[in-house]
Design a protein around this motif. Structure first.
Motif, short mmCIF file in Angstrom:
data_model
loop_
_atom_site.label_atom_id
_atom_site.label_comp_id
_atom_site.label_asym_id
_atom_site.label_seq_id
_atom_site.Cartn_x
_atom_site.Cartn_y
_atom_site.Cartn_z
N UNK A 1 20.48 6.34 -3.84
CA UNK A 1 19.92 7.02 -2.68
C UNK A 1 19.23 6.03 -1.74
N UNK A 2 18.52 5.07 -2.30
CA UNK A 2 17.86 4.06 -1.46
C UNK A 2 18.88 3.24 -0.68
N UNK A 3 19.95 2.83 -1.35
CA UNK A 3 21.00 2.06 -0.65
C UNK A 3 21.66 2.89 0.44
N UNK B 1 0.83 -1.20 0.00
CA UNK B 1 0.00 0.00 0.00
C UNK B 1 0.86 1.25 0.00
N UNK B 2 1.91 1.25 0.84
CA UNK B 2 2.81 2.41 0.91
C UNK B 2 3.54 2.62 -0.41
N UNK B 3 4.01 1.54 -1.04
CA UNK B 3 4.72 1.65 -2.31
C UNK B 3 3.79 2.17 -3.41
N UNK B 4 2.57 1.66 -3.43
CA UNK B 4 1.61 2.11 -4.45
C UNK B 4 1.28 3.59 -4.28
N UNK C 1 11.29 4.67 -9.47
CA UNK C 1 10.93 4.56 -8.06
C UNK C 1 11.54 3.26 -7.55
N UNK C 2 12.27 3.36 -6.45
CA UNK C 2 12.88 2.19 -5.82
C UNK C 2 12.29 2.05 -4.43
N UNK C 3 11.91 0.84 -4.07
CA UNK C 3 11.42 0.60 -2.71
C UNK C 3 12.16 -0.59 -2.11
N UNK C 4 12.31 -0.53 -0.80
CA UNK C 4 12.92 -1.61 -0.04
C UNK C 4 12.17 -1.74 1.27
N UNK C 5 11.86 -2.96 1.66
CA UNK C 5 11.22 -3.22 2.94
C UNK C 5 12.10 -4.17 3.74
N UNK D 1 11.66 4.36 0.28
CA UNK D 1 11.25 4.55 -1.11
C UNK D 1 11.90 5.83 -1.62
N UNK D 2 12.43 5.77 -2.83
CA UNK D 2 13.04 6.95 -3.45
C UNK D 2 12.49 7.11 -4.85
#
Length: 147
Positions: A107-109, A14-17, A30-34, A95-96
């Motif tokens: 940036x995400x890393x 939900x947050x990524x969407x 858009x990059x996401x990591x959980x 998320x970036x």
């Protein structure tokens, strides 16, 4: 730029969407990591995470601002939980959004490495045998040094 330190669970999908939708057509990547609470040995009852309200948010916001400037981010989201978390629970999310993938990934890393080793959180692993504070790891320090 959004930084949230919270006890409440969050849904990574939900947050990524929502994050992705908010970018519209301006972002090329858009990059996401959980990050999840890991129980590698099958003995963890829970992870207890402590922090100082206010101080933690300011520290994370400062590093997000640094990442945004360094990699020309269009937007960023950092969510980190505190309190008692069970194995398998989402513990944090980054998320970036950027014009190009290289900036979004870097940036995400960078943010993930910072959160792992420098964000002001204290983690305690609780098992049936007792509790122990989680010590810093050399691998995490090595990862941070590359930036």
């Amino acid at each position: 730029m959004d930084v949230r330190v919270q006890a409440e669970p969050f849904d990574p999908g939900t947050e990524a969407a929502a994050f992705t939708a908010a970018q519209g057509a301006r972002a090329g990547a858009v990059v996401t990591f959980t990050g999840m609470v890991r129980d590698a040995e099958g003995r963890l009852d829970r992870m207890e995470i402590e922090h100082y309200p206010g101080m933690t948010e300011r520290a994370i916001a400062a590093i997000v601002a640094q990442a945004a400037e360094r990699w020309h981010l269009l937007d960023a989201l950092v969510i980190h939980r505190h309190g008692a978390l069970r194995p398998g629970a989402p513990i944090m999310m980054v998320a970036t959004a950027a014009a190009h993938r290289a900036e979004a990934f870097a940036a995400a890393e960078f943010l993930m490495d910072y959160l792992k080793s420098r964000a002001p959180f204290w983690k305690k692993e609780v098992t049936a045998a007792g509790a122990a504070w989680v010590a810093a790891k050399a691998d995490d320090e090595d990862a941070l040094r590359r930036w």
